[in-house]
Motif scaffolding. Structure first.
Motif, PDB file in Angstrom:
ATOM      1  N   ARG A  86       0.843  -1.198   0.000  1.00 13.94           N
ATOM      2  CA  ARG A  86       0.000   0.000   0.000  1.00 13.94           C
ATOM      3  C   ARG A  86       0.878   1.247   0.000  1.00 13.94           C
ATOM      4  O   ARG A  86       1.882   1.321   0.705  1.00 13.94           O
ATOM      5  N   HIS A  87       0.472   2.229  -0.813  1.00 13.94           N
ATOM      6  CA  HIS A  87       1.226   3.476  -0.922  1.00 13.94           C
ATOM      7  C   HIS A  87       0.324   4.644  -0.563  1.00 13.94           C
ATOM      8  O   HIS A  87      -0.791   4.774  -1.080  1.00 13.94           O
ATOM      9  N   VAL A 131       1.001  -0.338  -4.874  1.00  6.95           N
ATOM     10  CA  VAL A 131       2.104  -0.419  -5.833  1.00  6.95           C
ATOM     11  C   VAL A 131       2.496  -1.886  -5.973  1.00  6.95           C
ATOM     12  O   VAL A 131       2.639  -2.599  -4.979  1.00  6.95           O
ATOM     13  N   ARG A 166      11.531   5.187  -8.698  1.00 10.85           N
ATOM     14  CA  ARG A 166      11.128   4.383  -7.532  1.00 10.85           C
ATOM     15  C   ARG A 166      12.007   3.150  -7.409  1.00 10.85           C
ATOM     16  O   ARG A 166      12.405   2.768  -6.290  1.00 10.85           O
ATOM     17  N   ASN A 212      10.443   5.227   6.083  1.00 13.79           N
ATOM     18  CA  ASN A 212       9.071   5.667   5.852  1.00 13.79           C
ATOM     19  C   ASN A 212       8.988   7.186   5.978  1.00 13.79           C
ATOM     20  O   ASN A 212       9.936   7.844   6.409  1.00 13.79           O
ATOM     21  N   VAL A 233       4.472   4.485   3.027  1.00  9.56           N
ATOM     22  CA  VAL A 233       4.614   3.098   2.566  1.00  9.56           C
ATOM     23  C   VAL A 233       4.199   2.152   3.691  1.00  9.56           C
ATOM     24  O   VAL A 233       4.701   2.253   4.810  1.00  9.56           O
TER      25      VAL A 233
END
Length: 218
Positions: free
Chosen positions: A59-60, A66, A105, A190, A200
């Motif tokens: 989860r983003h 993602v 990324r 994070n 994140v």
């Protein structure tokens, strides 16, 4: 199931002839009845890498997911359709091969905030036990090593079926999944969001989508 040099295939070794795992066995070592189709899978296989995937999802920003995968990995797999407890898997993944579809990324992921690929170029999974849970479901326990930290994980493994493809090859599919807390392996980077939560998620879902073809005698 299931993961060394860069190669296109990985091999499932054949089981020894005879003994309690000989053809015709009706139950696994745990006493759970095995479907005849699963027993018929005993033998040597090779992974079809173009149709397999070792990936993850996370989860983003609390609102989206993602997804990514690793392009460079090798595995050694052993499947025993009569005695699932004898099945095992070893996988070695080169973390620098991560691909999420966004170059910036990916560069962040292989850097020191996450995988630190220069210091820790590989992550590994080595199974320690396999249990047939009934029907087409298995539970594989193993050691996952990331950044030289090793912790046990449980992989839910499902048999998806087998077919003879248009080229005459017998093909089998397995789907393996598990969810880990990345901070337990030292992946602690994070950023906090102004409205609460983190950029994140600490929870990461690992996915192993395996297509394998029965090997022919050399």
């Amino acid at each position: 199931m299931g993961i060394f040099s860069r190669r296109q295939t990985a091999t499932i070794e054949p089981t020894p002839a005879g003994g309690p795992g000989a053809p015709g066995a009706q139950a696994s070592s745990g006493g759970v009845a095995l479907d005849s189709a699963l027993r018929d899978l005993t033998g040597q296989w090779t992974i079809d890498r173009p149709h397999s995937r070792v990936g993850f999802s996370v989860r983003h920003a609390m609102v989206t997911t993602v997804r990514g995968a690793f392009a460079d990995y090798d595995s050694t797999l052993y499947f025993d359709g009569d005695r699932p407890s004898e099945s095992r898997a070893d996988i070695v993944i080169r973390v620098a091969s991560v691909d999420t579809g966004v170059e910036q990324r990916d560069a962040h992921l292989v850097g020191t905030d996450f995988f630190d690929a220069r210091r820790f170029p590989e992550m590994t999974f080595r199974s320690t036990s396999t249990v047939h849970e009934g029907g087409e479901s298995f539970r594989m326990t193993g050691d996952l090593t990331i950044r030289e930290v090793t912790r046990p994980v449980e992989l839910q493994l499902d048999y998806l079926g087998s077919v003879v493809d248009p080229f005459g090859f017998e093909r089998v599919g397995f789907d393996g999944t598990t969810t880990i807390d990345r901070t337990e392996w030292g992946l602690v980077y994070n950023q906090r969001l102004a409205a609460g939560g983190t950029m994140v998620s600490e929870k990461v879902r690992l996915q192993f989508d395996i297509s394998a073809v029965r090997a022919t005698a050399s």
